[in-house]
Design an enzyme around this catalytic site. Structure first.
Site, short mmCIF file in Angstrom:
data_model
loop_
_atom_site.label_atom_id
_atom_site.label_comp_id
_atom_site.label_asym_id
_atom_site.label_seq_id
_atom_site.Cartn_x
_atom_site.Cartn_y
_atom_site.Cartn_z
N TYR A 111 0.83 -1.21 0.00
CA TYR A 111 0.00 0.00 0.00
C TYR A 111 0.86 1.26 0.00
O TYR A 111 1.90 1.31 0.66
CB TYR A 111 -0.90 0.00 1.25
CG TYR A 111 -1.76 1.23 1.32
CD1 TYR A 111 -2.90 1.32 0.53
CD2 TYR A 111 -1.42 2.31 2.13
CE1 TYR A 111 -3.68 2.46 0.57
CE2 TYR A 111 -2.21 3.45 2.17
CZ TYR A 111 -3.33 3.52 1.39
OH TYR A 111 -4.11 4.65 1.42
N TRP A 113 1.16 5.69 -1.59
CA TRP A 113 0.83 6.71 -2.60
C TRP A 113 1.84 6.81 -3.73
O TRP A 113 1.58 7.43 -4.74
CB TRP A 113 0.66 8.06 -1.92
CG TRP A 113 -0.77 8.34 -1.61
CD1 TRP A 113 -1.57 7.61 -0.79
CD2 TRP A 113 -1.58 9.40 -2.13
NE1 TRP A 113 -2.83 8.17 -0.75
CE2 TRP A 113 -2.86 9.27 -1.56
CE3 TRP A 113 -1.34 10.46 -3.00
CZ2 TRP A 113 -3.90 10.15 -1.84
CZ3 TRP A 113 -2.39 11.34 -3.28
CH2 TRP A 113 -3.65 11.16 -2.71
#
Ligand SMILES: Nc1nc2c(c(=O)[nH]1)N[C@H]1C(S)=C(S)[C@@H](COP(=O)(O)OP(=O)(O)OC[C@H]3O[C@@H](n4cnc5c(=O)[nH]c(N)nc54)[C@H](O)[C@@H]3O)O[C@H]1N2
Ligand SMILES: Nc1nc2c(c(=O)[nH]1)N[C@H]1C(S)=C(S)[C@@H](COP(=O)(O)OP(=O)(O)OC[C@H]3O[C@@H](n4cnc5c(=O)[nH]c(N)nc54)[C@H](O)[C@@H]3O)O[C@H]1N2
Ligand SMILES: [Mo]
Length: 773
Positions: A111, A113
């Protein structure tokens, strides 16, 4: 013709690069962006900083003894090696784990950005690679919206759909009269849009709304998350109690007959069940303003008059994403939608509800909705998954059951973790617990640009390029243009693109043809563009050919023919445009969710449930301050924390904590002091900022200071830099969603009287040559 500008994109915006690939290179705001973010302007500096990973590095014990040394992860020096050595080692270990344990032993959820750009998107790259070798354990949902993702499809529509269709700002400016928001419309957060933005709209939109005479009410523990350029009503609320306030607003509407019975009958199911709950027929408690006042700290008379105003005016009711990032985070979102349904303006241009105006620049965009180019990830042969925030439970409890959205699943037995483009030592809660769990898998591999805490806790670190060192396509949802992203600087050190790293591994594992399809990065960019151009031509969007796109500057996307209004078609004709919910209508009561029978998400309607930790709980006598760990204004999560902007805001090198004057006085704390925040899970140092912009009883310590424990023993030691996840609870929002509940956290704070240990967050680990390679 003017020479086209050289552009690059980051989540903070589109930026112009001057003198690319020369010693004079510089970075500038995109010329037509009305409110460019300063965050991206430091990318050149950070890309070439001392914290950069310059060469492949292997933890010494892992190099010598392999997985048997896993307990030493984070405690040993690194050994820098050649690329071929590092790739051989990692390929061999991937092969071993796959052969001995199967692909369900590889966690590739990874996970995070990462960076802007459609091709070099780290998660897409790692997922595509792992699919090529037989699959991986994936994650579901996000830390951002861990509750909203599973919940909202049962109540109204998927969050992704709602994000794209928030009433645009112009519609609000024209039609809205009252804008009530829980958790502000934080312009600091709207600096960001996933994939970037060419037009930061929020500061301008809020100022225009203010000038148009729209009344704002901000219900939030912090004042500054709304800035309209003028005064507005600030209702300082106790954190995690918004549900009680929303229920009381609904109660007044019902009690005084101000609710929209036609809307409820036509577009909703389950109002009666909810009304019975509001009126106390279910649990003997009327959800009156007096009742809510005791919970929330808000004056009951104010609640009553706001409800009346909501019933009389064109009213938008918004809630920040943070409200659902909490224990029982389902309830405020359910209550919000129920309240907006009672008001009856859903589907109108000036009213309804918002789930996250301000969370990202995207929400409220007036531009067309066009799907973007994407790197195909292939298919995953492994079906195991975890809700994203259950990573530590997974590592600690292989084979154990967990609940999720009405079903029971089991945690996989993970032996190998591969991470690219995210930082669990930023994003996860209770980091002491994570440090220990992180020593359980056999091997941990990481692609990183910087020596983040995740890199320090890896066995092999591959140095990855930043977006400035590569080419790509800038596309982001509901932007008005696309652009080619050009390389600004040569690769730093021995960094390689994630794509090249996975190519090196694919080659060694015999899957290069499947992974690369024999294309280099530029050929992929061209391929993705051409493929996309053909796909959207079918939707009537005409893009130029690749050569014109690539050698030009920006390409404008077509303008939409009408304003964006959420759920407009449903309002116009609910039979022709039913929702995707079980009833096709808004579910104020959900028989499906009720049927799951979760005690921590009960009854099938919005319910006030006390969070595990809040200012009304017994624990508050020991830890009397509620910690808000919100998004930082000077960076994106932990990204660019080592940049000058973020560092300029630190106090004696530590992340600042906002504390109310009353709470500070009581403890002899002044602005500029080093303070220690603590609870039963951990402690961290921080720099005090005494301010009445937080309500008394609340402290605000933004996320993103690189985790910097006094040592990496895994014992409960002092964190030196101000990372709130040293304190937060690794607690699920509920058995239904398993979402991140970071905003549910009590602490206390004291002035730190000892000599403060120096911050070492940005140092490179032992064995790593810092510069001059
Ligand atoms: N207490 C608390 N914790 C929270 C939250 C909160 O509100 N409170 N919020 C949560 C939320 S909403 C989120 S989204 C998460 C965010 O958590 P993350 O997304 O994990 O945080 P980032 O700091 O953005 O991590 C991205 C990492 O990827 C690296 N990176 C960037 N580009 C590339 C690339 O091209 N290749 C490779 N290999 N690496 C790259 C960066 O250097 C950085 O280390 O945090 C969550 N954590
Ligand atoms: N600059 C910057 N912008 C970002 C990010 C970043 O790291 N940096 N991260 C991006 C990401 S990944 C995400 S998910 C979004 C997150 O967007 P949000 O979740 O909306 O952001 P937060 O800043 O955590 O919270 C917004 C406001 O809610 C308030 N709040 C917290 N708890 C409560 C509560 O219980 N009740 C009420 N009424 N208010 C509360 C906080 O005081 C804060 O001001 O932001 C995005 N934008
Ligand atoms: Mo997020």
């Amino acid at each position: 013709m003017n020479h086209p500008k050289t552009l690059t994109a980051a989540h903070w915006g589109l930026y112009e690069i001057r003198d690319a690939m020369t010693a004079e290179v510089s970075i500038h705001p995109f010329a037509t962006d009305p409110s460019p973010s300063p965050i991206g302007l430091q990318m050149l500096e950070t890309a070439r900083s001392d914290s950069r990973v310059r060469r492949p590095a292997v933890r010494k014990g892992w190099l010598e003894n392999g997985p048997a040394s896993r307990g030493q992860r984070g405690l040993e020096p690194f050994v820098e090696v050649d690329w071929s050595v590092a790739l051989d080692l990692v390929a061999r270990e991937l092969g071993r784990v796959k052969q001995q344990h199967g692909n369900q032993a590889i966690f590739g959820g990874s996970y995070g950005w990462s960076s802007a750009g459609r091709f070099h998107h780290a998660q897409s790259q790692v997922h595509r690679f792992l699919n090529c070798i037989g699959g991986y354990v994936r994650h579901l949902n996000s830390y951002s919206l861990g509750v909203a993702h599973p919940l909202l499809p049962y109540l109204v529509a998927p969050i992704g759909e709602l994000m794209m269709t928030h009433n645009d700002w112009d519609s609000l400016i024209e039609h809205c009269e009252l804008f009530v928001t829980f958790g502000g419309v934080p312009a600091k957060n709207a600096q960001i849009s996933q994939g970037g933005t060419a037009e930061h709209r929020i500061p301008g939109a809020l100022a225009r709304m203010q000038r148009a005479g729209i009344k704002f009410v901000n219900i939030s523990p912090t004042r500054k998350d709304l800035e309209t350029g003028a005064d507005f009503e600030w209702w300082p609320i106790r954190p995690n109690t918004d549900t009680a306030l929303m229920l009381a607003l609904a109660y007044v509407l019902v009690e005084e007959g101000l609710h929209d019975t036609t809307f409820l009958a036509t577009y909703c199911v389950g109002f009666e069940v909810f009304r019975n709950y509001l009126l106390g027929q279910k649990d003997g408690v009327r959800k009156t303003p007096d009742w809510a006042g005791g919970i929330t700290g808000i004056d009951p008379e104010r609640i009553r008059s706001l409800a009346r105003e909501m019933g009389a005016k064109r009213c938008m009711i918004n809630a920040a994403w943070s409200l659902q990032r909490a224990h029982h985070g389902e309830q405020p979102y359910w209550a919000l939608i129920s309240l907006a349904a009672l008001v009856g303006q859903i589907g109108t241009p000036g009213g309804g509800f918002g789930v996250g105006y301000g969370a990202e620049n995207l929400l409220g965009s007036p531009h067309a909705r066009i799907s973007g180019p994407t790197l195909p990830q292939g298919s995953n042969a492994v079906d195991s998954f975890i809700p994203v925030a259950r990573i530590v439970d997974m590592l600690e409890s292989p084979g154990q059951p967990f609940t999720y959205s009405g079903k029971i699943h089991h945690y996989p037995d993970v032996k190998l973790v591969y991470w690219a483009g995210g930082n669990p030592f930023h994003h996860h809660q209770d980091l002491t617990r994570l440090v220990n769990a992180w020593r359980l898998p056999d091997s941990v591999f990481v692609n990183e640009q910087f020596w983040t805490p995740l890199a320090k806790m890896a066995d092999v670190v591959f140095p990855a390029t930043t977006a400035l060192e590569r080419e790509d396509i800038f596309f982001s949802p509901k932007e008005h243009l696309i652009a080619p992203m050009k390389q600004a600087i040569p690769r730093v050190g021995e960094a390689r693109d994630d794509y090249d790293i996975f190519r090196g591994l694919s080659d060694r594992l015999g899957v290069d043809a499947a992974f690369s399809e024999h294309r280099d990065a530029r050929q992929w960019i061209e391929h993705l563009y051409i493929d996309w151009r053909e796909r959207i031509a079918g939707d009537g969007v005409a893009l130029p050919d690749f050569e014109s796109f690539w050698h030009g500057e920006t390409v404008a996307l077509p303008k939409p023919s009408r304003p964006t209004v959420m759920l407009e078609a449903f309002r116009d004709d609910p039979l022709a445009h039913p929702l995707g919910t079980p009833s096709g209508k808004i579910e104020i009561y959900s028989a499906t969710v009720d049927g799951f029978g979760y005690a921590d998400c009960p009854g099938g309607h919005a319910t006030w449930l006390e969070p595990a930790e809040w200012l009304g709980s017994p624990l508050a006598t020991t830890y009397p301050l509620h910690l808000i760990s919100d998004q930082p204004s000077t960076r994106l999560h932990s990204q660019l924390d080592h940049g000058p902007l973020s560092r300029s805001q630190k106090i004696q090198g530590r992340e600042p904590v906002d504390i109310h004057p009353d709470d500070a006085d009581r403890r002899g704390i002044r602005t500029g002091d080093i303070v220690r925040l603590f609870n039963a899970r951990g402690s961290c140092l921080s720099g005090a900022n005494v301010t009445a912009n937080v309500v008394s009883g609340v402290v605000r310590l933004s996320t993103g200071a690189w985790f910097d424990p006094q040592d990496w023993s895994g014992n409960q030691v002092l964190e030196k830099h101000g990372n709130p996840n040293a304190l937060t609870a690794d607690l699920a929002a509920s058995s239904f969603s398993q979402g991140c509940a970071a905003q549910t956290c009590l602490v206390d704070i004291e002035k730190y009287l000892d000599a403060a240990p120096p911050v070492s967050a940005f140092d490179t680990p032992d064995g790593v040559a810092s510069l001059a390679t």
